[in-house]
Design an enzyme around this catalytic site. Structure first.
Site, PDB file in Angstrom:
ATOM      1  N   ASN A   1     -24.060 -44.004  19.509  1.00  0.00           N
ATOM      2  CA  ASN A   1     -25.288 -43.547  20.174  1.00  0.00           C
ATOM      3  C   ASN A   1     -26.369 -43.308  19.136  1.00  0.00           C
ATOM      4  O   ASN A   1     -26.158 -43.507  17.941  1.00  0.00           O
ATOM      5  CB  ASN A   1     -25.002 -42.301  21.023  1.00  0.00           C
ATOM      6  CG  ASN A   1     -24.477 -41.166  20.184  1.00  0.00           C
ATOM      7  OD1 ASN A   1     -25.188 -40.646  19.333  1.00  0.00           O
ATOM      8  ND2 ASN A   1     -23.216 -40.788  20.390  1.00  0.00           N
TER       9      ASN A   1
ATOM     10  N   ILE B   1     -14.963 -31.228  23.187  1.00  0.00           N
ATOM     11  CA  ILE B   1     -14.671 -30.361  22.031  1.00  0.00           C
ATOM     12  C   ILE B   1     -15.250 -28.965  22.241  1.00  0.00           C
ATOM     13  O   ILE B   1     -14.575 -27.946  22.027  1.00  0.00           O
ATOM     14  CB  ILE B   1     -15.240 -30.996  20.737  1.00  0.00           C
ATOM     15  CG1 ILE B   1     -14.611 -32.373  20.534  1.00  0.00           C
ATOM     16  CG2 ILE B   1     -15.004 -30.093  19.539  1.00  0.00           C
ATOM     17  CD1 ILE B   1     -15.275 -33.215  19.458  1.00  0.00           C
TER      18      ILE B   1
ATOM     19  N   LYS C   1     -24.517 -26.940  32.664  1.00  0.00           N
ATOM     20  CA  LYS C   1     -23.609 -27.133  31.518  1.00  0.00           C
ATOM     21  C   LYS C   1     -23.098 -25.802  30.974  1.00  0.00           C
ATOM     22  O   LYS C   1     -21.949 -25.684  30.565  1.00  0.00           O
ATOM     23  CB  LYS C   1     -24.377 -27.898  30.423  1.00  0.00           C
ATOM     24  CG  LYS C   1     -23.506 -28.765  29.580  1.00  0.00           C
ATOM     25  CD  LYS C   1     -24.316 -29.779  28.810  1.00  0.00           C
ATOM     26  CE  LYS C   1     -24.684 -30.977  29.676  1.00  0.00           C
ATOM     27  NZ  LYS C   1     -25.374 -32.030  28.935  1.00  0.00           N
TER      28      LYS C   1
ATOM     29  N   LYS D   1     -19.077 -25.601  30.974  1.00  0.00           N
ATOM     30  CA  LYS D   1     -18.382 -25.607  29.689  1.00  0.00           C
ATOM     31  C   LYS D   1     -17.931 -24.209  29.271  1.00  0.00           C
ATOM     32  O   LYS D   1     -17.169 -24.069  28.326  1.00  0.00           O
ATOM     33  CB  LYS D   1     -19.274 -26.216  28.612  1.00  0.00           C
ATOM     34  CG  LYS D   1     -19.565 -27.700  28.886  1.00  0.00           C
ATOM     35  CD  LYS D   1     -20.210 -28.381  27.713  1.00  0.00           C
ATOM     36  CE  LYS D   1     -20.555 -29.818  28.057  1.00  0.00           C
ATOM     37  NZ  LYS D   1     -19.823 -30.799  27.257  1.00  0.00           N
TER      38      LYS D   1
HETATM   39  O1  C5P Z   1     -21.528 -32.938  28.541  1.00  0.00           O
HETATM   40  P1  C5P Z   1     -22.433 -33.326  27.463  1.00  0.00           P
HETATM   41  O2  C5P Z   1     -21.902 -34.410  26.565  1.00  0.00           O
HETATM   42  O3  C5P Z   1     -23.833 -33.637  27.895  1.00  0.00           O
HETATM   43  O4  C5P Z   1     -22.573 -31.990  26.587  1.00  0.00           O
HETATM   44  C1  C5P Z   1     -23.186 -31.955  25.350  1.00  0.00           C
HETATM   45  C2  C5P Z   1     -22.599 -30.862  24.523  1.00  0.00           C
HETATM   46  O5  C5P Z   1     -21.177 -30.921  24.559  1.00  0.00           O
HETATM   47  C3  C5P Z   1     -22.961 -30.978  23.069  1.00  0.00           C
HETATM   48  O6  C5P Z   1     -22.964 -29.670  22.509  1.00  0.00           O
HETATM   49  C4  C5P Z   1     -21.813 -31.800  22.490  1.00  0.00           C
HETATM   50  O7  C5P Z   1     -21.668 -31.573  21.099  1.00  0.00           O
HETATM   51  C5  C5P Z   1     -20.649 -31.269  23.285  1.00  0.00           C
HETATM   52  N1  C5P Z   1     -19.582 -32.239  23.536  1.00  0.00           N
HETATM   53  C6  C5P Z   1     -18.363 -32.063  22.922  1.00  0.00           C
HETATM   54  N2  C5P Z   1     -17.336 -32.940  23.187  1.00  0.00           N
HETATM   55  C7  C5P Z   1     -17.521 -33.971  24.021  1.00  0.00           C
HETATM   56  C8  C5P Z   1     -18.761 -34.152  24.662  1.00  0.00           C
HETATM   57  C9  C5P Z   1     -19.765 -33.280  24.378  1.00  0.00           C
HETATM   58  O8  C5P Z   1     -18.201 -31.128  22.140  1.00  0.00           O
HETATM   59  N3  C5P Z   1     -16.520 -34.797  24.237  1.00  0.00           N
END
Ligand code: C5P
Length: 407
Positions: A214, A312, A342, A346
């Site tokens: 990305n 993560i 979010k 999360k």
């Molecule tokens: O759900 P989304 O990808 O939009 O969320 C973004 C946040 O989640 C960011 O802080 C990103 O570092 C974290 N993230 C993560 N592991 C993933 C996907 C996103 O830690 N697999």
């Protein structure tokens, strides 16, 4: 009657001014340092005398300004070695590309660079120059060398430059420089804190030559790592592939894929005070990474099966007795609403939301952020990422650890 102690009382600052147009701001800078209680003495390079008047600097500091090694009267009053010993801090503002190069090489061909070599004072540099000069590998290598030797660099801001371009290279505003020098409280507000930062993209291999990635450059996460370091924290930076150098004084762990990033975060998570997840982690990886280069298919269609990667930051938020966990949200629309969703989904303490509509944020020097938490929405206006990271950390430190802050 009690007299209030000023924040910089007792500090002896040697203000070295080199020859950039930003030198015109140093009268204000010197005046502000004096108002904070510092004793200030100014030294100009020959070029700086074209941009700022020694008379004005003398008027605000109350002390004669020096610009030559060969001024017999000034040397008799206080030799350049005595002047070098007098200072606690040598602040060079603006620091031009030429002066940085001379400092890096130990060249002492005028009063300022001679003082820089002779002094034991802390060296603080506020560079200012054209954006291309700033990005030039020679300038960046000189800065890295100076930082390795312990110099503090107040990275230039972005905006309209004297050359008419809008770019990085503006000297930090006098008030910002004063805040960063005077804030022993704010400067040290993360001493003893352990901070874990994820940054950059993750790269998910398809075969030995192709991958899914990305547009994250890592700049925002690296700015957080540097700002946390500057505020005294022990910082671990887990970074996906980026073009950025490892920040000096930060433990940097380079990874490639989301699974590797997850492993590194799990290894370093215990005992941290807070985590900032600035990485743009791939949501999916290829189920079967081909061991040899995939060949073009006859029927014109290639199907890749993608598996979901572990989230993560959600894992981090679910750990017992954890430090504060802050996620990022990069959205093209409904920024605040998506970030609030979010925050819930999360289970993190806060979400830093930035708009990535129309190419904003990605690989840009500047950014704007909204901090969304149970307390509501706090806006951090558009500014250089280093400045922004510092403002956000100051806010987080004051919210979570009740420290004095720089806002
Ligand atoms: O759900 P989304 O990808 O939009 O969320 C973004 C946040 O989640 C960011 O802080 C990103 O570092 C974290 N993230 C993560 N592991 C993933 C996907 C996103 O830690 N697999």
């Amino acid at each position: 009657m009690t007299t209030q102690r000023l924040p910089m009382q007792g500090q002896r600052i040697l203000l070295g001014i080199s020859g950039g147009i930003a030198a015109y701001k140093t009268v204000d800078l010197a005046r502000k340092l004096v108002q904070e209680g510092a004793q200030v003495r100014c030294v100009l390079t020959e070029s700086a005398t074209h941009f700022v008047s020694a008379t004005a600097l003398q008027a605000v500091t109350g002390v004669a300004v020096r610009h030559s090694l060969w001024d017999e009267g000034a040397e008799a009053a206080m030799s350049h070695i005595e002047l070098a010993r007098w200072a606690d801090t040598l602040l060079i503002a603006p620091a031009t590309a030429n002066t940085l190069a001379k400092l890096a090489q130990g060249i002492a061909d005028d009063l300022l660079t001679t003082l820089a070599l002779a002094t034991r004072a802390n060296l603080v540099l506020a560079p200012a120059m054209n954006g291309d000069m700033w990005r030039h590998p020679a300038t960046q290598a000189n800065l890295a060398l100076l930082q390795q030797r312990g110099a503090r660099v107040l990275d230039p801001d972005s905006g309209c430059l004297a050359c008419g371009e809008v770019d990085v290279g503006r000297m930090q505003e006098p008030q910002v420089i004063v805040d960063r020098l005077s804030g022993s409280r704010s400067e040290q507000m993360l001493v003893g804190k352990r901070v874990l930062i994820t940054a950059g993209p993750t790269v998910e291999d398809i075969d030995p030559v192709r991958f899914i990635a990305n547009r994250s450059s890592g700049k925002m996460g690296y700015a957080f790592a540097q700002a946390a370091r500057d505020l005294g924290a022990d910082v671990v930076l887990v970074s996906g592939p980026t073009a950025l150098p490892d920040p000096v004084g930060v433990t940097t762990i380079r990874v490639r894929s989301a699974l590797q990033m997850f492993e590194a975060v799990q290894t370093h998570f215990v005992g941290i005070d807070f985590m900032i997840a600035a990485a743009a982690v791939a949501d999916y990886r290829v189920e079967q990474v081909a061991s040899s280069k995939l060949k073009k298919q006859g029927d014109g269609v290639l199907t890749l099966t993608l598996m979901q990667n572990p989230d993560i930051v959600a894992w981090a938020a679910a750990q017992p007795n954890r430090g504060k966990v802050i996620a990022f949200a990069a959205e093209t629309e409904n920024l605040i609403a998506h970030a609030q969703e979010k925050l819930q989904r999360k289970g993190v303490d806060a979400v830093l939301a930035n708009s990535v509509a129309d190419g904003a944020a990605f690989d840009q020097a500047q950014n704007q952020l909204f901090l969304i938490s149970a307390d509501g929405v706090h806006e951090f206006p558009l500014t250089h990422k280093s400045q922004l990271a510092q403002q956000v950390l100051a806010h987080l430190a004051s919210t979570y650890f009740n420290c004095g802050c720089l806002r």
